[in-house]
Every structure is written in C-alpha cells, then in structure tokens.
Design a protein around this motif. Sequence first.
Motif, PDB file in Angstrom:
ATOM      1  N   SER A 159       0.840  -1.205   0.000  1.00  0.00           N
ATOM      2  CA  SER A 159       0.000   0.000   0.000  1.00  0.00           C
ATOM      3  C   SER A 159       0.870   1.247   0.000  1.00  0.00           C
ATOM      4  CB  SER A 159      -0.923  -0.006   1.223  1.00  0.00           C
ATOM      5  OG  SER A 159      -1.794  -1.126   1.199  1.00  0.00           O
ATOM      6  N   LEU A 160       2.033   1.165   0.634  1.00  0.00           N
ATOM      7  CA  LEU A 160       3.058   2.197   0.476  1.00  0.00           C
ATOM      8  C   LEU A 160       4.136   1.583  -0.416  1.00  0.00           C
ATOM      9  CD1 LEU A 160       4.110   5.019   1.291  1.00  0.00           C
ATOM     10  CD2 LEU A 160       5.413   3.897   3.099  1.00  0.00           C
ATOM     11  N   PRO A 161       4.205   1.985  -1.697  1.00  0.00           N
ATOM     12  CA  PRO A 161       5.139   1.361  -2.636  1.00  0.00           C
ATOM     13  C   PRO A 161       6.590   1.485  -2.188  1.00  0.00           C
ATOM     14  CG  PRO A 161       3.561   2.770  -3.779  1.00  0.00           C
ATOM     15  CD  PRO A 161       3.417   3.055  -2.322  1.00  0.00           C
ATOM     16  N   HIS A 162       7.396   0.551  -2.618  1.00  0.00           N
ATOM     17  CA  HIS A 162       8.791   0.525  -2.172  1.00  0.00           C
ATOM     18  C   HIS A 162       9.570   1.751  -2.617  1.00  0.00           C
ATOM     19  CE1 HIS A 162      10.423  -0.601  -6.159  1.00  0.00           C
ATOM     20  NE2 HIS A 162       9.319  -1.318  -6.297  1.00  0.00           N
ATOM     21  N   TRP A 163       9.164   2.391  -3.724  1.00  0.00           N
ATOM     22  CA  TRP A 163       9.921   3.556  -4.182  1.00  0.00           C
ATOM     23  C   TRP A 163       9.639   4.792  -3.316  1.00  0.00           C
ATOM     24  CZ3 TRP A 163       6.113   1.246  -7.260  1.00  0.00           C
ATOM     25  CH2 TRP A 163       4.925   1.944  -7.403  1.00  0.00           C
ATOM     26  N   ARG A 164       8.645   4.722  -2.427  1.00  0.00           N
ATOM     27  CA  ARG A 164       8.381   5.828  -1.508  1.00  0.00           C
ATOM     28  C   ARG A 164       8.992   5.604  -0.126  1.00  0.00           C
ATOM     29  NH1 ARG A 164       5.247   9.948  -2.912  1.00  0.00           N
ATOM     30  NH2 ARG A 164       3.968   9.755  -4.811  1.00  0.00           N
ATOM     31  N   VAL A 165       9.516   4.421   0.097  1.00  0.00           N
ATOM     32  CA  VAL A 165      10.063   4.087   1.412  1.00  0.00           C
ATOM     33  C   VAL A 165      11.165   5.056   1.816  1.00  0.00           C
ATOM     34  CG1 VAL A 165      11.383   2.354   2.673  1.00  0.00           C
ATOM     35  CG2 VAL A 165       9.413   1.652   1.313  1.00  0.00           C
ATOM     36  N   LYS A 166      11.988   5.457   0.852  1.00  0.00           N
ATOM     37  CA  LYS A 166      13.106   6.357   1.166  1.00  0.00           C
ATOM     38  C   LYS A 166      12.630   7.726   1.642  1.00  0.00           C
ATOM     39  CE  LYS A 166      13.531   7.725  -3.721  1.00  0.00           C
ATOM     40  NZ  LYS A 166      14.416   7.718  -4.904  1.00  0.00           N
ATOM     41  N   MET A 167      11.337   8.038   1.428  1.00  0.00           N
ATOM     42  CA  MET A 167      10.791   9.321   1.871  1.00  0.00           C
ATOM     43  C   MET A 167      10.341   9.279   3.329  1.00  0.00           C
ATOM     44  SD  MET A 167       8.475  10.222  -1.480  1.00  0.00           S
ATOM     45  CE  MET A 167       9.138  10.054  -3.153  1.00  0.00           C
ATOM     46  N   VAL A 168      10.272   8.093   3.908  1.00  0.00           N
ATOM     47  CA  VAL A 168       9.881   7.962   5.314  1.00  0.00           C
ATOM     48  C   VAL A 168      11.063   8.346   6.187  1.00  0.00           C
ATOM     49  CG1 VAL A 168       9.153   6.356   7.118  1.00  0.00           C
ATOM     50  CG2 VAL A 168       8.215   6.151   4.799  1.00  0.00           C
ATOM     51  N   PRO A 169      10.890   9.293   7.103  1.00  0.00           N
ATOM     52  CA  PRO A 169      12.006   9.732   7.965  1.00  0.00           C
ATOM     53  C   PRO A 169      12.646   8.557   8.698  1.00  0.00           C
ATOM     54  CG  PRO A 169      10.115  11.199   8.194  1.00  0.00           C
ATOM     55  CD  PRO A 169       9.653  10.050   7.351  1.00  0.00           C
ATOM     56  N   ASN A 170      13.953   8.488   8.640  1.00  0.00           N
ATOM     57  CA  ASN A 170      14.766   7.456   9.301  1.00  0.00           C
ATOM     58  C   ASN A 170      14.495   6.043   8.778  1.00  0.00           C
ATOM     59  OD1 ASN A 170      15.833   9.456  11.086  1.00  0.00           O
ATOM     60  ND2 ASN A 170      13.984   9.268  12.344  1.00  0.00           N
ATOM     61  N   GLY A 171      13.663   5.936   7.752  1.00  0.00           N
ATOM     62  CA  GLY A 171      13.360   4.615   7.205  1.00  0.00           C
ATOM     63  C   GLY A 171      12.635   3.712   8.185  1.00  0.00           C
ATOM     64  N   ASP A 172      11.958   4.321   9.196  1.00  0.00           N
ATOM     65  CA  ASP A 172      11.273   3.534  10.220  1.00  0.00           C
ATOM     66  C   ASP A 172       9.946   3.010   9.675  1.00  0.00           C
ATOM     67  OD1 ASP A 172      13.258   3.867  12.071  1.00  0.00           O
ATOM     68  OD2 ASP A 172      12.368   5.652  12.959  1.00  0.00           O
ATOM     69  N   ILE A 173      10.024   1.910   8.952  1.00  0.00           N
ATOM     70  CA  ILE A 173       8.825   1.361   8.321  1.00  0.00           C
ATOM     71  C   ILE A 173       8.823  -0.160   8.411  1.00  0.00           C
ATOM     72  CG2 ILE A 173       9.928   1.370   6.030  1.00  0.00           C
ATOM     73  CD1 ILE A 173       7.114   1.912   4.873  1.00  0.00           C
ATOM     74  N   ALA A 174       7.646  -0.707   8.647  1.00  0.00           N
ATOM     75  CA  ALA A 174       7.453  -2.159   8.660  1.00  0.00           C
ATOM     76  C   ALA A 174       6.337  -2.495   7.683  1.00  0.00           C
ATOM     77  CB  ALA A 174       7.097  -2.645  10.057  1.00  0.00           C
ATOM     78  N   VAL A 175       6.430  -3.654   7.081  1.00  0.00           N
ATOM     79  CA  VAL A 175       5.413  -4.088   6.127  1.00  0.00           C
ATOM     80  C   VAL A 175       4.904  -5.461   6.542  1.00  0.00           C
ATOM     81  CG1 VAL A 175       7.225  -4.991   4.598  1.00  0.00           C
ATOM     82  CG2 VAL A 175       4.930  -4.612   3.687  1.00  0.00           C
ATOM     83  N   THR A 176       3.588  -5.640   6.469  1.00  0.00           N
ATOM     84  CA  THR A 176       2.990  -6.955   6.704  1.00  0.00           C
ATOM     85  C   THR A 176       2.632  -7.561   5.359  1.00  0.00           C
ATOM     86  OG1 THR A 176       2.098  -6.440   8.891  1.00  0.00           O
ATOM     87  CG2 THR A 176       1.037  -8.214   7.683  1.00  0.00           C
ATOM     88  N   TRP A 177       3.179  -8.750   5.103  1.00  0.00           N
ATOM     89  CA  TRP A 177       2.933  -9.418   3.828  1.00  0.00           C
ATOM     90  C   TRP A 177       1.789 -10.416   3.981  1.00  0.00           C
ATOM     91  CZ3 TRP A 177       4.987  -6.732   0.264  1.00  0.00           C
ATOM     92  CH2 TRP A 177       6.230  -6.113   0.431  1.00  0.00           C
ATOM     93  N   HIS A 178       0.700 -10.158   3.276  1.00  0.00           N
ATOM     94  CA  HIS A 178      -0.455 -11.077   3.290  1.00  0.00           C
ATOM     95  C   HIS A 178      -0.374 -12.077   2.141  1.00  0.00           C
ATOM     96  CE1 HIS A 178      -2.625  -8.925   6.478  1.00  0.00           C
ATOM     97  NE2 HIS A 178      -2.056  -7.849   5.960  1.00  0.00           N
ATOM     98  N   GLY A 179       0.629 -11.951   1.345  1.00  0.00           N
ATOM     99  CA  GLY A 179       0.869 -12.863   0.227  1.00  0.00           C
ATOM    100  C   GLY A 179       2.119 -12.391  -0.488  1.00  0.00           C
ATOM    101  N   ILE A 180       2.935 -13.328  -0.950  1.00  0.00           N
ATOM    102  CA  ILE A 180       4.164 -12.974  -1.657  1.00  0.00           C
ATOM    103  C   ILE A 180       4.186 -13.696  -2.991  1.00  0.00           C
ATOM    104  CG2 ILE A 180       5.504 -12.452   0.408  1.00  0.00           C
ATOM    105  CD1 ILE A 180       6.618 -15.256   0.382  1.00  0.00           C
ATOM    106  N   TRP A 181       5.000 -13.203  -3.917  1.00  0.00           N
ATOM    107  CA  TRP A 181       4.998 -13.770  -5.265  1.00  0.00           C
ATOM    108  C   TRP A 181       5.502 -15.212  -5.284  1.00  0.00           C
ATOM    109  CZ3 TRP A 181       2.749 -12.952  -9.716  1.00  0.00           C
ATOM    110  CH2 TRP A 181       2.124 -11.723  -9.918  1.00  0.00           C
ATOM    111  N   TYR A 182       6.305 -15.573  -4.327  1.00  0.00           N
ATOM    112  CA  TYR A 182       6.733 -16.972  -4.239  1.00  0.00           C
ATOM    113  C   TYR A 182       5.519 -17.874  -4.040  1.00  0.00           C
ATOM    114  CZ  TYR A 182       9.458 -21.067  -2.884  1.00  0.00           C
ATOM    115  OH  TYR A 182      10.006 -22.320  -2.817  1.00  0.00           O
ATOM    116  N   GLU A 183       4.576 -17.423  -3.195  1.00  0.00           N
ATOM    117  CA  GLU A 183       3.354 -18.198  -2.979  1.00  0.00           C
ATOM    118  C   GLU A 183       2.438 -18.122  -4.197  1.00  0.00           C
ATOM    119  OE1 GLU A 183       2.806 -17.858   1.850  1.00  0.00           O
ATOM    120  OE2 GLU A 183       2.221 -16.137   0.623  1.00  0.00           O
ATOM    121  N   ILE A 184       2.394 -16.962  -4.858  1.00  0.00           N
ATOM    122  CA  ILE A 184       1.580 -16.826  -6.070  1.00  0.00           C
ATOM    123  C   ILE A 184       2.095 -17.763  -7.157  1.00  0.00           C
ATOM    124  CG2 ILE A 184       0.895 -15.236  -7.918  1.00  0.00           C
ATOM    125  CD1 ILE A 184       0.999 -12.981  -5.844  1.00  0.00           C
TER     126      ILE A 184
END
Length: 491
Positions: A183-208
């Motif tokens: 929901s927050l694309p990876h190319w915007r992650v660098k805009m988050v101050p200090n990079g303090d971000i966590a992501v919850t994966w409800h599905g990954i391409w390996y499983e797809i």
Amino acid sequence: MAFKNHSSRTSLSSSSSSSSTSFRFTTIITLALIFSSSYYIFFSQFDYSPVTFSSVNIPPFAGDLRDLTFPWNKLSLGPISEKLKLAVFCKSWPVGSIPGGMERHAYTLYNSLASRGHEIHVFTVSSDRSNQEEYHNKGDLHVYFAPNEHGTLNHSQAFEIFDRINGADDHHPFDYVHTESVSLPHWRVKMVPNGDIAVTWHGIWYEIMHSNLFQELSNDRPTSSDLQQTMPRLVDEIRFFPRYKQHICISNSAREVLVNIYQLPKRNVHVIVNGVDQTKFVYSPKSGATFRAKHGVPDGNGTVIVMGVSGRLVRDKGHPLLYEAFASIVRTHPQVYLLVAGSGPWGKRYAELGENVRVLGALEPEELSGFYNALDVFVNPTLRPQGLDLTIIEAMQCGKPVVAPNYPSIVGTVVVDERFGYTFSPNVRSLVETLDSVVRDGSRVLEMKGVACKEYALSMFTATQMASAYERFFMCMKNERYCKYPLPTDD
C-alpha cells in the motif's frame, strides 16, 4: 515468386518453431525452479509428521523478541502504558459494503490498537466507491480517504496527508510507519524519515508462483503464460523487499521463504498471525440450530453432516474442486448437506447440485457466526497458497474443524494437529477421499475436533493477541528495552 513464397513459409515456420521451443523451454525452466524451491521449503524446512499437543502450547522463551522464530502471538505479552503514534497505509477500509478478508483484518487490528489508547492514522480508500468522505475518526483512530480516479489508493495524495500530519508543529512525529503489503510502494520508502517502516505481507509472489502451478495442474484452463509471467515478478520482488526495514509475515512458512529464499536478515523478519474478534465469533449451538432451520437443513439427530464454504465464489478459491468433489460425495452419502456463503459465478453452479446444497449469497458480518455454528465442518478448497484465510480462523473460533489444502502456510501455522481437522492435496481425487473420511468419522468425532479447534484458536488467533503482538512489535521498534521478554508486566 515461388521461391520467395517458399522462403517466407520456411522463415515463418522456423520462427514459429523457435517461438514454440522458447515457450516450452521457459515453461520447463519455470516449473523446474518451482519444484526445486518447493522441495527445499516443503521438505527441508518443515516436519509434517503428526504433531503432539505440547507443540501447539506456548513455547518457553526468554530473550530478545527479534530473535523469535515462531509467532509473537504465542507469548503472554503484558499491557503497555506508553502510547504510540502510528501511521498506516492500507489498501482499503470497510465502509458500508460487506468487507473482504483484508478489510476485516485492518478494521480489527487498528480499532484494537486505538482502543488501547494509541494514536492511529490510516491512509486508505473506502471499500464503497460511492462514499465521498475524506476523513473520519473514532476516538484515537483517524482514517483518511485518498482515492484516485479509479477508486484505488492515490499514493501521492496519501503521502502528502501523511507528511502534513507528521510535520505538524503541535504534534510529535510518527513513532513508526506500517504498510499492509505494498500500500506504500517501495519507491516511496526512502521518503519515510529514518526509514522507520514495517510491512505486513499477506501474500508474496513466491506463494503466487505455487498458486499458478496448482491452477495449471488442476487442468481447468491453461495458465502457462501466468507461470512465465510469475518468475520475473518474483525476481523483482526479491530485489525490492530489502527496501522495507522490517517484515511481518502471517505464517511460519512465509518467514522461512523470506529468510532462506529472499535472503532477508533473520532479525528483520517476524511472524504475527492474523486474529479475529473473539467476541463476535463464538461457539453457539443455539445460533447454529436457528441458522439451519432458517435455511431448511434437516436436523437428523446427528446423522446429517453439514459442510460449509464461504468467501468469493471464484475459480482460484478452489470452487471447481469442491463442486466436483461434493457432487461425488452426495451420490454415496445423501445425508450430507453443503451451505455456500458468498457471491460469484460459482453460486449458480452449486445450485445445480440439487436439494443438498443451499446457496446463501453474501452474508452480513453479523450473520457469519450463525453460519459457522450451523456447520459440522468448514471446507476451504482454495488454490491460492497465499497467507492465511480468515474464514478458517473464524470457523475454528466457532468450534468447528476444518478441511483445507496441505499448503505450508496452513499445516505449518493453523492445522498443525490432525485433531483440528483434515488436509488434502489440491486436486479432486484427494478432496473426495478427505470428505469421505469426514463423513465416516461422523458428527461425534467432528464435535471433538471442533472443541480442540476452539481451544487452539483462543490461544493463538484472537484480535486481542494479534493487537498485543503488533503493539509490542512497534514498541520494540521505537525503544529496544521493549524487545526484552519477559518484562515485569508480561504474564
């Protein structure tokens, strides 16, 4: 001219042959990679021998929570007096319409965290596209709607709102940022101050990738092109995952993939399984009997077996498998009934199976508990080994055993004991054999399995435990002293 035409045909034939060879080669390579990686994950990382009951109890642990290899939900985490200011990017928020699984998860989690006094800001879109609301709040829960012209999340607008709130003079900045999948694309992650971000994966391409393989092998329609397209997406995903600082998986198997296949640092990969509201999904024989009577299911005094399935009635949820399997079972076991809750093209097909099937349509959230309680066993035939379907957890909370595919995410996290239900290989023959076992076991055995399911679900899959785990996780990310377990406040 004749020579030119012959050359043209030869060239065309050669090109066609080359293309065909390339197509077959790509497919073979893709399948080989799938099977080789499947072998590693399925057999090297997991032990599918019968599980003893002690293995599903709370394991002994003392130390740094970032070293956990099992779900945080299993720990008895105590209350936290310190409060968080959390930013959340979410694909969709339930408004008006009947919510899907992801929306139910988000609503449950963030309402639970807000009820604990944490200040939660959610940047999302409404599930009801006719809704023109831009903002709404409920106590400490603030929801901002930022749709684009197609009704999906406008990432730029959502980030502008986030930036404005984060930099407000009269408020302290966010303690942490959380995104549900991309929901927050990876190319915007660098805009988050200090990079303090966590992501919850409800599905990954390996499983797809495995999902596409299972659908290809089901032989319902050709999906070789899907298999070919999956590999580049998988490689791209493996490359951008490190841009997120912390990763939360909802199954043990997904954690193994991120650590061993995606090669992410172990300390950056955590497991917090989904939970459902244990006050709404409760064991209630009375509500089940009322639901059966409403939909004309005979009582039978224990001789009738009622199976149920819910969710979107579409192909990749495995309904072609269940349709064929139940059509076979009902011919030899006329005392078996099937309740089908949900909407989609397979609803009409199920209705063709006759009086032993009740197609209920989409149920309102308040009807779901009665639906589960009306069952003897819940069936989830999905062809998508991605994440964990909330319907399985909801059924277990209502004291019902489950029938589910033997995917790593399911047998490694949910149906970890044969006393909780039955597993099958994702094909019609295996499902028929499994449903036959269900009928032969009978209502008494199913009831005992249901009791075990309820006990396990209450120890693992409640909204309270999920919220406690996420609360402690974010506190740990904010201040390392909260990473220690147990603290004096822990149970």
